[in-house]
Design a protein around this motif. Sequence first.
Motif, PDB file in Angstrom:
ATOM      1  N   LEU A 659       0.832  -1.202   0.000  1.00  0.00           N
ATOM      2  CA  LEU A 659       0.000   0.000   0.000  1.00  0.00           C
ATOM      3  C   LEU A 659       0.869   1.255   0.000  1.00  0.00           C
ATOM      4  CD1 LEU A 659      -3.021   0.493   0.030  1.00  0.00           C
ATOM      5  CD2 LEU A 659      -2.867   0.851   2.485  1.00  0.00           C
ATOM      6  N   VAL A 666       1.839   6.629  -6.822  1.00  0.00           N
ATOM      7  CA  VAL A 666       0.748   7.270  -7.570  1.00  0.00           C
ATOM      8  C   VAL A 666       0.513   8.702  -7.105  1.00  0.00           C
ATOM      9  CG1 VAL A 666      -1.690   7.184  -8.077  1.00  0.00           C
ATOM     10  CG2 VAL A 666      -0.361   5.092  -8.091  1.00  0.00           C
ATOM     11  N   LEU A 670       0.664  12.695  -8.953  1.00  0.00           N
ATOM     12  CA  LEU A 670      -0.449  13.618  -9.175  1.00  0.00           C
ATOM     13  C   LEU A 670      -0.009  15.009  -8.729  1.00  0.00           C
ATOM     14  CD1 LEU A 670      -3.637  11.807  -7.850  1.00  0.00           C
ATOM     15  CD2 LEU A 670      -2.898  12.080 -10.189  1.00  0.00           C
ATOM     16  N   ALA A 753     -12.066  -6.103  -8.297  1.00  0.00           N
ATOM     17  CA  ALA A 753     -11.350  -4.840  -8.096  1.00  0.00           C
ATOM     18  C   ALA A 753     -10.180  -4.754  -9.065  1.00  0.00           C
ATOM     19  CB  ALA A 753     -10.872  -4.739  -6.652  1.00  0.00           C
ATOM     20  N   VAL A 757      -9.714  -1.878 -11.826  1.00  0.00           N
ATOM     21  CA  VAL A 757      -8.514  -1.029 -11.840  1.00  0.00           C
ATOM     22  C   VAL A 757      -7.875  -1.071 -13.217  1.00  0.00           C
ATOM     23  CG1 VAL A 757      -6.150  -0.900 -10.978  1.00  0.00           C
ATOM     24  CG2 VAL A 757      -8.051  -1.176  -9.374  1.00  0.00           C
ATOM     25  N   LEU A 760      -9.906   0.935 -15.751  1.00  0.00           N
ATOM     26  CA  LEU A 760      -9.777   2.381 -15.564  1.00  0.00           C
ATOM     27  C   LEU A 760      -8.402   2.859 -16.018  1.00  0.00           C
ATOM     28  CD1 LEU A 760     -11.534   2.897 -12.132  1.00  0.00           C
ATOM     29  CD2 LEU A 760     -12.185   3.915 -14.300  1.00  0.00           C
ATOM     30  N   LEU A 761      -7.357   2.086 -15.706  1.00  0.00           N
ATOM     31  CA  LEU A 761      -6.013   2.498 -16.090  1.00  0.00           C
ATOM     32  C   LEU A 761      -5.863   2.508 -17.599  1.00  0.00           C
ATOM     33  CD1 LEU A 761      -3.756   0.788 -13.430  1.00  0.00           C
ATOM     34  CD2 LEU A 761      -4.240   3.213 -13.731  1.00  0.00           C
ATOM     35  N   THR A 764      -7.340   5.602 -19.038  1.00  0.00           N
ATOM     36  CA  THR A 764      -6.476   6.772 -18.852  1.00  0.00           C
ATOM     37  C   THR A 764      -5.373   6.800 -19.883  1.00  0.00           C
ATOM     38  OG1 THR A 764      -6.860   6.328 -16.529  1.00  0.00           O
ATOM     39  CG2 THR A 764      -5.331   8.086 -17.057  1.00  0.00           C
TER      40      THR A 764
ATOM     41  N   LEU B  29      -8.573   9.849   0.728  1.00  0.00           N
ATOM     42  CA  LEU B  29      -8.219   8.438   0.531  1.00  0.00           C
ATOM     43  C   LEU B  29      -7.415   7.917   1.709  1.00  0.00           C
ATOM     44  CD1 LEU B  29      -8.342   6.163  -1.573  1.00  0.00           C
ATOM     45  CD2 LEU B  29      -6.121   6.937  -2.392  1.00  0.00           C
ATOM     46  N   THR B  88      -9.021  -0.051  -1.562  1.00  0.00           N
ATOM     47  CA  THR B  88      -8.157   1.125  -1.606  1.00  0.00           C
ATOM     48  C   THR B  88      -7.534   1.276  -2.990  1.00  0.00           C
ATOM     49  OG1 THR B  88      -7.677   0.728   0.706  1.00  0.00           O
ATOM     50  CG2 THR B  88      -6.249   2.269  -0.453  1.00  0.00           C
ATOM     51  N   ALA B  89      -7.114   0.156  -3.560  1.00  0.00           N
ATOM     52  CA  ALA B  89      -6.517   0.215  -4.903  1.00  0.00           C
ATOM     53  C   ALA B  89      -7.525   0.778  -5.888  1.00  0.00           C
ATOM     54  CB  ALA B  89      -6.069  -1.186  -5.328  1.00  0.00           C
ATOM     55  N   PHE B  90      -8.768   0.300  -5.807  1.00  0.00           N
ATOM     56  CA  PHE B  90      -9.806   0.773  -6.724  1.00  0.00           C
ATOM     57  C   PHE B  90     -10.049   2.271  -6.516  1.00  0.00           C
ATOM     58  CE2 PHE B  90     -14.379   1.242  -7.777  1.00  0.00           C
ATOM     59  CZ  PHE B  90     -14.244   1.060  -9.147  1.00  0.00           C
ATOM     60  N   LEU B  92      -8.057   4.437  -5.328  1.00  0.00           N
ATOM     61  CA  LEU B  92      -6.898   5.197  -5.786  1.00  0.00           C
ATOM     62  C   LEU B  92      -6.971   5.440  -7.287  1.00  0.00           C
ATOM     63  CD1 LEU B  92      -4.129   6.382  -5.079  1.00  0.00           C
ATOM     64  CD2 LEU B  92      -3.150   4.156  -5.614  1.00  0.00           C
ATOM     65  N   VAL B  93      -7.343   4.415  -8.047  1.00  0.00           N
ATOM     66  CA  VAL B  93      -7.433   4.587  -9.498  1.00  0.00           C
ATOM     67  C   VAL B  93      -8.567   5.547  -9.837  1.00  0.00           C
ATOM     68  CG1 VAL B  93      -7.747   3.398 -11.671  1.00  0.00           C
ATOM     69  CG2 VAL B  93      -6.453   2.335  -9.853  1.00  0.00           C
ATOM     70  N   LEU B  94      -9.643   5.489  -9.057  1.00  0.00           N
ATOM     71  CA  LEU B  94     -10.731   6.456  -9.275  1.00  0.00           C
ATOM     72  C   LEU B  94     -10.235   7.882  -9.072  1.00  0.00           C
ATOM     73  CD1 LEU B  94     -14.035   5.050  -7.729  1.00  0.00           C
ATOM     74  CD2 LEU B  94     -13.501   5.468 -10.115  1.00  0.00           C
ATOM     75  N   MET B  96      -7.240   8.930  -9.501  1.00  0.00           N
ATOM     76  CA  MET B  96      -6.421   9.269 -10.672  1.00  0.00           C
ATOM     77  C   MET B  96      -7.294   9.663 -11.852  1.00  0.00           C
ATOM     78  SD  MET B  96      -3.661   6.191 -10.615  1.00  0.00           S
ATOM     79  CE  MET B  96      -3.074   6.547 -12.269  1.00  0.00           C
ATOM     80  N   ARG B  97      -8.338   8.869 -12.093  1.00  0.00           N
ATOM     81  CA  ARG B  97      -9.219   9.156 -13.224  1.00  0.00           C
ATOM     82  C   ARG B  97      -9.925  10.492 -13.018  1.00  0.00           C
ATOM     83  NH1 ARG B  97     -10.477   5.992 -17.824  1.00  0.00           N
ATOM     84  NH2 ARG B  97     -12.084   7.603 -17.975  1.00  0.00           N
ATOM     85  N   HIS B  99      -8.912  12.953 -11.371  1.00  0.00           N
ATOM     86  CA  HIS B  99      -7.934  14.018 -11.579  1.00  0.00           C
ATOM     87  C   HIS B  99      -7.703  14.244 -13.061  1.00  0.00           C
ATOM     88  CE1 HIS B  99      -3.877  15.771 -11.893  1.00  0.00           C
ATOM     89  NE2 HIS B  99      -4.356  16.526 -10.902  1.00  0.00           N
ATOM     90  N   ALA B 100      -7.655  13.149 -13.816  1.00  0.00           N
ATOM     91  CA  ALA B 100      -7.444  13.274 -15.256  1.00  0.00           C
ATOM     92  C   ALA B 100      -8.635  13.960 -15.912  1.00  0.00           C
ATOM     93  CB  ALA B 100      -7.214  11.894 -15.871  1.00  0.00           C
TER      94      ALA B 100
END
Lengths: 772, 146
Positions: A659, A666, A670, A753, A757, A760-761, A764, B29, B88-90, B92-94, B96-97, B99-100
């Motif tokens: 984590l 990540v 940002l 999940a 992920v 979604l990646l 992007t 988060l 949490t991983a999911f 986090l990607v949200l 990022m998205r 933000h994009a």
Amino acid sequence: MSIAPVFLLALPLGLGFAAAAAVPAMRGRGAAQLGAVTAAVALLVYLLAAPGAAEPEGLRAGFWAVPSLGIAGGLRLDGLSLVFVLLIAGIGALVLLYAGRYLKGDPRLPRLITLLLLFMVAMLGAVTADDVVTLFVFWELTSLASFFLVGYDHEKPGARKAALQALLVTAGGGLALLAGLILAAVAAGTTSLSGIIAAREAVLAHPAAAPAMLLIILGCFTKSAQFPFHFWLPNAMAAPTPVSAYLHSATMVKLGVYLLARLNPIYQHEALWQDVLTTAGLLTTATGALMALRESDLKRVLAWTTVTALGTLTMLIGLAPALSATAAVTFLVVHALYKAALFLVAGIVDHETGTRDAAALGGLRHAMPLTALAAVLAAFSMAGLPPFVGFVAKEIVYEAKLASGSLAGPAAMVGFLVNAAMVAVAGLMSWRLFFGPRRPTPQVPHDPPKSMLAGPILLATLGLLAGAAPSLLGEWLVDGAVASILGAPASAPLKFWHGFTPVLALSVATIGFGLLLLILWERLMPRLRRTAALDRLDTARGYEAALAGIVSWSDGTTRTVQHGSLRGYMRVLLLTCALVPLALLAWRGGLARPEGAPLDPRALAFLLIALGAIACALARGTFAAVMALGLVGFATAVVFLTFGAPDVALTQFTVEVLLVVILATVLIRLPVRARDSRTARQRGADAAVAGVVGLSVTLALMAVLAEPFDPRLAEWFGAQSVPGGHGRNVVNVILVDFRALDTLGEIAVLAIAAFAVLALLRGTKAERQAGG
Amino acid sequence: MEIALSAAIGVLVAAAAYLLLARDLPRGLIGFVLLGTAANLVIFAAGRIGTMTPPLVEPGATALAAGAANPLPQALVLTAIVIGFGLTAFALVLVMRAHAAFGSARSEDMDAAEPPACTEAAPAPPETGFVRQPARAPARPLREVV
């Protein structure tokens, strides 16, 4: 001849529903003719059933039942119901015939016919229902049909508004009625209407007797347009004329009167019942008469006179003497006949000349002689002139008022003025429209075809025939209905000639004054219209204000509750979660202190957790926060390790490493604002909220730990691990054996999940490439 | 011991709440992860703490010894840690998205579903990313209907 009552009572309803279902597939006049035939057949069936209805018990048929709820549904036809079903089916047949011609060529005609048929069935069902559930369902169905029929011209904003107004007032009153009926049914111990009436003593003795009665009255008043709910009826004139003739003069608006009459045996000796009904009735009747003289639109004039008639009916039911019941039923029949006829005449005039402004019309008798005949016949009945049945009705209404003791004075006084106004309106509908100087109209008028004339002429002639033989009307129809209203057989013979009595003198004076009003109408109407004080009688303003109030209230509530600020939602959520346990603790009697082990060095890990959390919250940059998060995670792992949970500690270590690495990779990439963007003041408020939440969790957890522990589950797993799961690590056995399905679910969640992920990646990445 | 753990968990939850109330999503988060940890600790504590003995059945014995730790909360927490990680991983990607798509990680800027009343000139979103609903018209439709 004996036909099963079930058949007689259900056949008209079934036929009506079937025809309503068939009509949309048909075109134009065929649909109207099918509708008219259906109504005529229904009329015949009810005529067949009439002898049975004349029996003291009436015709009765049980239909359906929900024994577990104590509901027994059924239909019943007695004297009162008979009057209504004959009016509904008879006028329905004529109106449907008329509508086919009136809206000839309108592609929406089948829809109108469908709705009229549905309405007819609903009305027939409502007045023959013998249990409160059936009654209520059909009652609301009539409101619904009225909504769609008033809004027939749905492209016009006025029609939509009037439809909504009619629905909100009548269906809203329907809810009050539902509450009242349920209260009465509970008090009586049965849902059957005849059962409730029979259990009169129990209904009146119930503690909620007065509220039940007032709620029922409220429902009836909204339906029957009693003051102060009368405003929707004139506005409902946005409907096509056949609809106005049928729903809003002859039948639906009398449903409230019907129910008042039906329940009169229970309440007739209650002072409150009498007072409310007579007061509202008098107010309504006076308001209607005044407002009728202010209008020049034929339909609105007639609508206000309908309000007047409904007020008179309500007042008559509220008056104590038995004679008033006879007067009410007679007047009800008479009014339905002449008012439907006059509405249909107004429709013909509107249809043929292109206007329905009374001030712009005149001298039509040469162009449309048959229409003129129908109008004159109906108007004479309305004015209460001999030899029409209207005269008989007016005489007996006067007689009932004069016999009503303390109310005789005001009732007769209002009656005198109202009847004079009726004479004036009758003159307007006959003399002014068809005689006098011919005034130019947008279209060249001529008599309409037979299918449109049949209705008004037949109804007006019936008025004449009934006037010629009033005793026949009395014995055949009125007496039976009066028996239902009073709850005991009664007979007050209807007579044409009473001799030279005060009532006759009153009648003559009424007609004289009415004629005076008619002569002065052209000058009186605009003056009354300008009188601002009378605007207050139009309670639609109150309705508008109430509606606007509701809208702005819900607007304000929405803006307060759903304000769009995510932080605001979060604050409410957190505080709710915090305050509920605190309130529960306070209710249980305050704090609890767990009896636990003394502190030992392991508590240092707790300290690390707390310090890490505080560092996390106060960290200036994201990177520092992630590092502090790692500290919390590792300290938690140490707690697990030192409290006998090495497996959990191992997982926690692994996950925490992953984590921290992922978050750091990540979040650092940002370009977020590194510092907390809250102002000092906001931070203070948030810290206060956070403090309350933390305190709540601590106190709640202490209360939980202070409770004695129930070890049965732990012992069961401990004992079953080896024999049942063949494993010595109990935690592992639980995960892969006893709760294996949970573990499978956990794996599925992780897989989902991971896929999400990934998706979604990918998105992007693709965007970045597309965006260059 | 129990009181100390309760207090530590309270501090943890308070820090989580404070971060969740922050205006940027990365802080939210982190608060979310802290809240998960706190929940795990609460479950663990509710099974009663104190002993250091892991819930292992001694060789030769058929049942767990009396002084061992409660195995059930441990199993639950194990599952919860792993699921919390996935979540949490999911999330986090949200972030990022989001933000994009919005060019910002501030939660206050992400109001497409419920734009604040009477603020018309919200910055137009980029073409890609989340489908942004058209801004609510200033007139209130309900009033027109009535």
